[in-house]
Design a protein around this motif. Structure first.
Motif, PDB file in Angstrom:
ATOM      1  N   ASP A 178       0.872  -1.167   0.000  1.00  0.00           N
ATOM      2  CA  ASP A 178       0.000   0.000   0.000  1.00  0.00           C
ATOM      3  C   ASP A 178       0.913   1.221   0.000  1.00  0.00           C
ATOM      4  N   GLY A 179       1.144   1.744  -1.186  1.00  0.00           N
ATOM      5  CA  GLY A 179       2.137   2.809  -1.311  1.00  0.00           C
ATOM      6  C   GLY A 179       3.522   2.231  -1.078  1.00  0.00           C
ATOM      7  N   GLY A 180       4.237   2.775  -0.121  1.00  0.00           N
ATOM      8  CA  GLY A 180       5.567   2.270   0.177  1.00  0.00           C
ATOM      9  C   GLY A 180       5.590   1.290   1.335  1.00  0.00           C
ATOM     10  N   GLN A 181       4.418   0.907   1.839  1.00  0.00           N
ATOM     11  CA  GLN A 181       4.351   0.013   2.988  1.00  0.00           C
ATOM     12  C   GLN A 181       3.725  -1.321   2.627  1.00  0.00           C
ATOM     13  N   VAL A 182       4.074  -2.349   3.409  1.00  0.00           N
ATOM     14  CA  VAL A 182       3.440  -3.653   3.292  1.00  0.00           C
ATOM     15  C   VAL A 182       2.423  -3.766   4.424  1.00  0.00           C
ATOM     16  N   VAL A 183       1.166  -4.007   4.077  1.00  0.00           N
ATOM     17  CA  VAL A 183       0.108  -4.156   5.079  1.00  0.00           C
ATOM     18  C   VAL A 183      -0.488  -5.549   4.944  1.00  0.00           C
ATOM     19  N   HIS A 184      -1.059  -6.047   6.048  1.00  0.00           N
ATOM     20  CA  HIS A 184      -1.674  -7.365   6.060  1.00  0.00           C
ATOM     21  C   HIS A 184      -3.189  -7.196   6.100  1.00  0.00           C
ATOM     22  N   ARG A 185      -3.851  -7.645   5.046  1.00  0.00           N
ATOM     23  CA  ARG A 185      -5.285  -7.483   4.932  1.00  0.00           C
ATOM     24  C   ARG A 185      -5.997  -8.822   5.112  1.00  0.00           C
ATOM     25  N   ASP A 186      -7.123  -8.768   5.854  1.00  0.00           N
ATOM     26  CA  ASP A 186      -7.913  -9.974   6.064  1.00  0.00           C
ATOM     27  C   ASP A 186      -8.426 -10.504   4.730  1.00  0.00           C
ATOM     28  N   SER A 187      -8.507 -11.836   4.638  1.00  0.00           N
ATOM     29  CA  SER A 187      -9.000 -12.468   3.416  1.00  0.00           C
ATOM     30  C   SER A 187      -9.877 -13.655   3.787  1.00  0.00           C
ATOM     31  N   THR A 188     -10.891 -13.922   2.978  1.00  0.00           N
ATOM     32  CA  THR A 188     -11.717 -15.114   3.142  1.00  0.00           C
ATOM     33  C   THR A 188     -11.443 -16.128   2.045  1.00  0.00           C
TER      34      THR A 188
END
Length: 256
Positions: A178-188
């Motif tokens: 997300d832009g210059g960052q790594v984010v952890h998003r919930d997934s089903t």
């Protein structure tokens, strides 16, 4: 089990979620609630004398909820001193000191002397695998927990003790930029599991410790609300010696 579930639903624990610091241990994650429902719906109240060991207990809400449902001899652990202090506050605020004991346990450190692993009947954890990093220390801890009972006999008899049961619930998360960052998003979408931090833990790190993860599906006591959560029972791989150093144990991968 039904009586336990009803008892657990009667009173919501009083939980302080901050404790003066941030971090993953400063809040109660959804997987802890999913695991609590599953335990109360499917696991009998542990026998007197046996321990229930929770790893990465965070706020202590899961342990407190189990205590409110009649469970005893719960040892709730976490590696962050500030998190453990907040956990103790929550236990006392809910008057659960007779049921829940809070202990600091950093998985990179030796096992706490105050916990008799041979007496652990059930080991539980929720969202123990999160950040995009190695979790081999966690796998090694689980291997040691399982190894202690593998050859132990019941006191005063030659009868082998039943193995410790290890149950974990995790939220499936996918790392995205997300832009210059790594984010952890919930997934089903379970098809996204391979390549995730959780997938690597199940498929690589547990087998290197001589363990495998067996999927528990559907999750007991759950429903559509539990989509995206995965429950696994961790066991010793066939032909493996639990507790063997990384790279020396057998095992051919986790069963999802």
């Amino acid at each position: 089990a039904a009586a336990q579930a009803e008892a657990g639903a009667c009173a919501a624990p009083i939980i302080r979620t901050d404790g003066g610091r941030g971090g993953t241990g400063s809040r109660t994650w959804g997987s802890a609630k999913v695991l609590g429902r599953a335990l109360l719906a499917s696991v009998p109240t542990p026998s007197a004398g046996g321990l229930v060991l929770e790893l990465g207990a965070g706020t202590g809400e899961l342990a407190i909820s189990l205590g409110q449902a009649g469970w005893r001899n719960i040892v709730a652990t976490d590696g962050e001193p500030a998190v453990v202090r907040n956990m103790k506050y929550n236990v006392q605020a809910n008057k659960m000191g007779h049921a829940v004991r809070c202990v600091r346990w950093d998985w990179a450190d030796p096992d706490p002397k105050g916990i008799d692993l041979e007496n652990v009947d059930l080991c539980i954890g929720s969202d123990l695998v999160y950040y995009d990093r190695q979790h081999s220390a966690l796998a090694a801890v689980l291997a040691r927990v399982l190894a202690v009972r593998c050859c132990a006999a019941r006191p005063g008899t030659a009868e082998r003790r039943s193995p410790t049961q290890v149950l974990l619930v995790s939220r499936l998360r996918v790392a995205v930029r997300d832009g210059g960052q790594v984010v952890h998003r919930d997934s089903t979408d379970v098809s996204q599991l391979p390549g995730t931090t959780l997938g690597r833990f199940l498929d690589e790190e547990l087998p290197r410790a001589g363990l495998c993860a067996q999927l528990v599906w559907p999750i007991p006591g759950g429903g559509d609300v539990d989509a995206g959560f995965l429950m696994h029972e961790v066991v010793v791989s066939d032909g493996a010696i639990a507790g063997a150093p990384s790279g020396m144990a057998g095992g051919d991968g986790a069963a999802h």
